[in-house]
Motif scaffolding. Sequence first.
Motif, PDB file in Angstrom:
ATOM      1  N   LYS A   1     -15.318 -41.461 -32.934  1.00  0.00           N
ATOM      2  CA  LYS A   1     -16.258 -40.424 -32.912  1.00  0.00           C
ATOM      3  C   LYS A   1     -17.531 -41.020 -32.477  1.00  0.00           C
ATOM      4  CE  LYS A   1     -14.339 -37.725 -36.934  1.00  0.00           C
ATOM      5  NZ  LYS A   1     -14.551 -37.324 -38.143  1.00  0.00           N
ATOM      6  N   GLU A   2     -17.819 -42.417 -32.699  1.00  0.00           N
ATOM      7  CA  GLU A   2     -19.057 -42.575 -32.333  1.00  0.00           C
ATOM      8  C   GLU A   2     -18.894 -43.144 -30.806  1.00  0.00           C
ATOM      9  OE1 GLU A   2     -18.060 -43.286 -36.583  1.00  0.00           O
ATOM     10  OE2 GLU A   2     -17.101 -44.024 -34.637  1.00  0.00           O
ATOM     11  N   MET A   3     -20.169 -43.085 -30.107  1.00  0.00           N
ATOM     12  CA  MET A   3     -20.205 -43.234 -28.705  1.00  0.00           C
ATOM     13  C   MET A   3     -20.154 -44.856 -28.422  1.00  0.00           C
ATOM     14  SD  MET A   3     -20.355 -42.255 -25.719  1.00  0.00           S
ATOM     15  CE  MET A   3     -20.827 -40.526 -25.727  1.00  0.00           C
ATOM     16  N   ILE A   4     -20.461 -45.813 -29.155  1.00  0.00           N
ATOM     17  CA  ILE A   4     -20.488 -47.063 -29.060  1.00  0.00           C
ATOM     18  C   ILE A   4     -19.134 -47.684 -28.912  1.00  0.00           C
ATOM     19  CG2 ILE A   4     -21.249 -49.438 -30.010  1.00  0.00           C
ATOM     20  CD1 ILE A   4     -23.634 -47.910 -28.906  1.00  0.00           C
ATOM     21  N   PRO A   5     -18.175 -47.385 -29.725  1.00  0.00           N
ATOM     22  CA  PRO A   5     -16.705 -47.847 -29.521  1.00  0.00           C
ATOM     23  C   PRO A   5     -16.071 -47.142 -28.134  1.00  0.00           C
ATOM     24  CG  PRO A   5     -16.995 -47.166 -31.650  1.00  0.00           C
ATOM     25  CD  PRO A   5     -18.313 -46.723 -30.861  1.00  0.00           C
ATOM     26  N   ARG A   6     -16.450 -45.966 -27.890  1.00  0.00           N
ATOM     27  CA  ARG A   6     -16.113 -45.224 -26.676  1.00  0.00           C
ATOM     28  C   ARG A   6     -16.477 -45.898 -25.487  1.00  0.00           C
ATOM     29  NH1 ARG A   6     -16.983 -38.996 -27.480  1.00  0.00           N
ATOM     30  NH2 ARG A   6     -15.894 -38.620 -29.673  1.00  0.00           N
ATOM     31  N   ILE A   7     -17.708 -46.474 -25.486  1.00  0.00           N
ATOM     32  CA  ILE A   7     -18.104 -47.191 -24.221  1.00  0.00           C
ATOM     33  C   ILE A   7     -17.560 -48.556 -24.192  1.00  0.00           C
ATOM     34  CG2 ILE A   7     -20.179 -48.431 -23.369  1.00  0.00           C
ATOM     35  CD1 ILE A   7     -21.972 -46.248 -24.447  1.00  0.00           C
ATOM     36  N   GLN A   8     -17.235 -48.938 -25.281  1.00  0.00           N
ATOM     37  CA  GLN A   8     -16.292 -50.407 -25.196  1.00  0.00           C
ATOM     38  C   GLN A   8     -14.870 -50.290 -24.900  1.00  0.00           C
ATOM     39  OE1 GLN A   8     -17.269 -53.059 -28.911  1.00  0.00           O
ATOM     40  NE2 GLN A   8     -18.353 -51.337 -29.387  1.00  0.00           N
ATOM     41  N   ILE A   9     -14.372 -48.969 -25.011  1.00  0.00           N
ATOM     42  CA  ILE A   9     -12.962 -48.914 -24.233  1.00  0.00           C
ATOM     43  C   ILE A   9     -13.125 -48.957 -22.976  1.00  0.00           C
ATOM     44  CG2 ILE A   9     -11.429 -47.017 -23.870  1.00  0.00           C
ATOM     45  CD1 ILE A   9     -12.055 -45.866 -26.516  1.00  0.00           C
ATOM     46  N   VAL A  10     -14.267 -48.385 -22.154  1.00  0.00           N
ATOM     47  CA  VAL A  10     -14.480 -48.445 -20.729  1.00  0.00           C
ATOM     48  C   VAL A  10     -14.903 -49.965 -20.293  1.00  0.00           C
ATOM     49  CG1 VAL A  10     -16.045 -47.861 -18.918  1.00  0.00           C
ATOM     50  CG2 VAL A  10     -15.622 -46.210 -20.780  1.00  0.00           C
ATOM     51  N   GLU A  11     -15.534 -50.893 -21.145  1.00  0.00           N
ATOM     52  CA  GLU A  11     -15.478 -52.201 -20.925  1.00  0.00           C
ATOM     53  C   GLU A  11     -14.249 -52.995 -21.033  1.00  0.00           C
ATOM     54  OE1 GLU A  11     -19.972 -53.521 -22.276  1.00  0.00           O
ATOM     55  OE2 GLU A  11     -18.725 -52.844 -23.963  1.00  0.00           O
ATOM     56  N   TYR A  12     -13.319 -52.644 -22.055  1.00  0.00           N
ATOM     57  CA  TYR A  12     -12.141 -53.080 -21.845  1.00  0.00           C
ATOM     58  C   TYR A  12     -11.153 -52.684 -20.965  1.00  0.00           C
ATOM     59  CZ  TYR A  12     -12.868 -55.490 -26.647  1.00  0.00           C
ATOM     60  OH  TYR A  12     -13.164 -56.442 -27.461  1.00  0.00           O
ATOM     61  N   LEU A  13     -11.239 -51.663 -20.435  1.00  0.00           N
ATOM     62  CA  LEU A  13     -10.367 -51.439 -19.437  1.00  0.00           C
ATOM     63  C   LEU A  13     -10.713 -52.146 -17.899  1.00  0.00           C
ATOM     64  CD1 LEU A  13     -10.348 -47.420 -19.743  1.00  0.00           C
ATOM     65  CD2 LEU A  13      -8.459 -48.970 -19.981  1.00  0.00           C
ATOM     66  N   ARG A  14     -12.120 -52.144 -17.752  1.00  0.00           N
ATOM     67  CA  ARG A  14     -12.705 -52.916 -16.879  1.00  0.00           C
ATOM     68  C   ARG A  14     -12.416 -54.533 -16.481  1.00  0.00           C
ATOM     69  NH1 ARG A  14     -17.993 -50.302 -17.234  1.00  0.00           N
ATOM     70  NH2 ARG A  14     -18.640 -52.133 -18.106  1.00  0.00           N
ATOM     71  N   ALA A  15     -12.385 -55.156 -18.030  1.00  0.00           N
ATOM     72  CA  ALA A  15     -12.265 -56.267 -17.975  1.00  0.00           C
ATOM     73  C   ALA A  15     -10.631 -56.578 -17.995  1.00  0.00           C
ATOM     74  CB  ALA A  15     -12.636 -56.854 -19.634  1.00  0.00           C
ATOM     75  N   PHE A  16      -9.722 -55.782 -18.554  1.00  0.00           N
ATOM     76  CA  PHE A  16      -8.368 -56.118 -18.532  1.00  0.00           C
ATOM     77  C   PHE A  16      -7.511 -55.622 -17.458  1.00  0.00           C
ATOM     78  CE2 PHE A  16      -9.589 -56.925 -22.958  1.00  0.00           C
ATOM     79  CZ  PHE A  16      -9.018 -58.105 -23.074  1.00  0.00           C
ATOM     80  N   LEU A  17      -7.754 -54.304 -16.814  1.00  0.00           N
ATOM     81  CA  LEU A  17      -7.146 -53.628 -15.762  1.00  0.00           C
ATOM     82  C   LEU A  17      -7.714 -53.992 -14.625  1.00  0.00           C
ATOM     83  CD1 LEU A  17      -6.205 -50.114 -17.341  1.00  0.00           C
ATOM     84  CD2 LEU A  17      -5.050 -52.314 -17.503  1.00  0.00           C
ATOM     85  N   MET A  18      -8.958 -54.328 -14.472  1.00  0.00           N
ATOM     86  CA  MET A  18      -9.532 -54.623 -13.293  1.00  0.00           C
ATOM     87  C   MET A  18      -9.532 -56.379 -13.113  1.00  0.00           C
ATOM     88  SD  MET A  18     -12.899 -53.198 -11.487  1.00  0.00           S
ATOM     89  CE  MET A  18     -14.274 -54.227 -12.498  1.00  0.00           C
ATOM     90  N   ASN A  19     -10.560 -56.731 -13.752  1.00  0.00           N
ATOM     91  CA  ASN A  19     -10.984 -58.066 -13.660  1.00  0.00           C
ATOM     92  C   ASN A  19      -9.861 -59.067 -13.896  1.00  0.00           C
ATOM     93  OD1 ASN A  19     -11.655 -60.869 -15.024  1.00  0.00           O
ATOM     94  ND2 ASN A  19     -13.521 -60.042 -13.922  1.00  0.00           N
ATOM     95  N   ARG A  20      -9.083 -59.048 -14.750  1.00  0.00           N
ATOM     96  CA  ARG A  20      -8.020 -59.834 -15.077  1.00  0.00           C
ATOM     97  C   ARG A  20      -6.692 -59.765 -14.317  1.00  0.00           C
ATOM     98  NH1 ARG A  20      -9.239 -61.109 -21.627  1.00  0.00           N
ATOM     99  NH2 ARG A  20     -11.709 -61.066 -21.218  1.00  0.00           N
TER     100      ARG A  20
END
Length: 475
Positions: A227-246
């Motif tokens: 429900k909180e925005m902070i964990p939702r934003i981290q979902i986006v960060e993890y997607l960029r890190a794992f699906l794009m960068n790595r």
Amino acid sequence: MSWDEFIHIIANVVIWIAYFCFIVVALRNIIALLQLLLAGWVFATRVRPGKGARDLWHRYADLALPISVIAPAYNEELSIVQSVRALLALEYPEHEVIVVNDGSKDRTLDTLIDAFGMKKTERTQIAHLQHTRILGVYRSKRYPNLLVVDKENGRKADAANAGIGFARTPLVCVIDADSIIEPDGLLRAAEPFMYDDDRLVAVGGAIRIVNGCIVKGGSLHRMGIAKEMIPRIQIVEYLRAFLMNRVANAHLNTLMLISGAFGLFRRSTIVEMGGYRHDTVGEDLELVVRMHRFLRDNRRDYRIAFVPDIVCWTEAPAALKGLDNQRARWQQGAMETLQRHRGMIFNPRYGRIGMIAMPQIVLEDILGPPAELLGYLVLPAAALLGLLDPMMALAFFFVSIVFGCALSVGTLALEEQQLRRTPSARDLLRIGVAAIVENFGYRQINLWYRLYGIVRFFRKDSTWAAVPRVGFTEG
């Protein structure tokens, strides 16, 4: 020197700083765009994995190498039983669970002994990698593949080393205490080893945020988003890190980081290297960088792979308090690693690792954060003072904010097209909103935390501030 000359020098310095900030931010985003395009191509051309554990089992059960899952634990009495039961229930032909009680001050050890019928046993440690003393080893009567190692406190790297020293399998999987491995996660991560020609030394896997999901019995029961925005934003960060960068870096054989939350390694290589280092707060990055260096110094042919399919879920900080410690620690760990292995940077002896991967870490972790944060202040100020064309300040905003939004949305589209692990269209929209909101406040705060990590590095501050954990949502 006259006052006018002094003002002229200051003006030139400001202009050069502004150009430097613009170039660094633009270069980072260009690299990110190329990584996104390459990741899209990798996904489009790869052979899709089996959809379920049954398919994976039929394919690989006879080829799967035995694995030891190393789970360091410190003050985990409330969740340790569920976590261990989930690890024991992993769908894998032959795996051992080694829980390392790292000097817990609560009843973690007693809870394990009571729940699993643990009895003291004699087991020889075939590699002494840890720095602290082993206090006892326990074996479960009901679960022959469960071993508990009790030791003095030495933090996660030391606990992982102790577990690796007791492992007797060809592969070891090192996880975080707050990680939930998917039931078929080990099979998916071990798949590259099944077709290996003895060159593969490590495999990383995609990790997602468990906040908002329903956990039952230590296993993921239903996916969701917080429900909180902070964990939702981290979902986006993890997607960029794992699906794009790595994904992109693994395809180019320049993967430099396997997350501490989940990593699968060839045990003999880690033992030969001496295990994790104890004198850094970024032991996961340092291990992989040192692995590249060690193998190239010894002129060995090797590769490090990455599985883009989700193999593990981890709890993310639910508020800014906790996120600050985590991001500062990541930044400090990156700088410690770069300082220790600075001889690899732009060194042709290390091939694409020295000429591409290490400079990329310098750009991302040394130049990038202060340049972007400084750019938000310098470019608008220089434009208002008439030192720069206002269009350049507008271009900086476009490159850092608008381009950043586009990259995040593009990564989200890649995830939806390839993995489709977002529970519903409504949740996908929520994550999409978070991808936009991230760039207006959160991103700048995160840069400030990373700047604090740089300060910690220069202070040589090695204290470990634990990230507050809310715990899993039980179903």
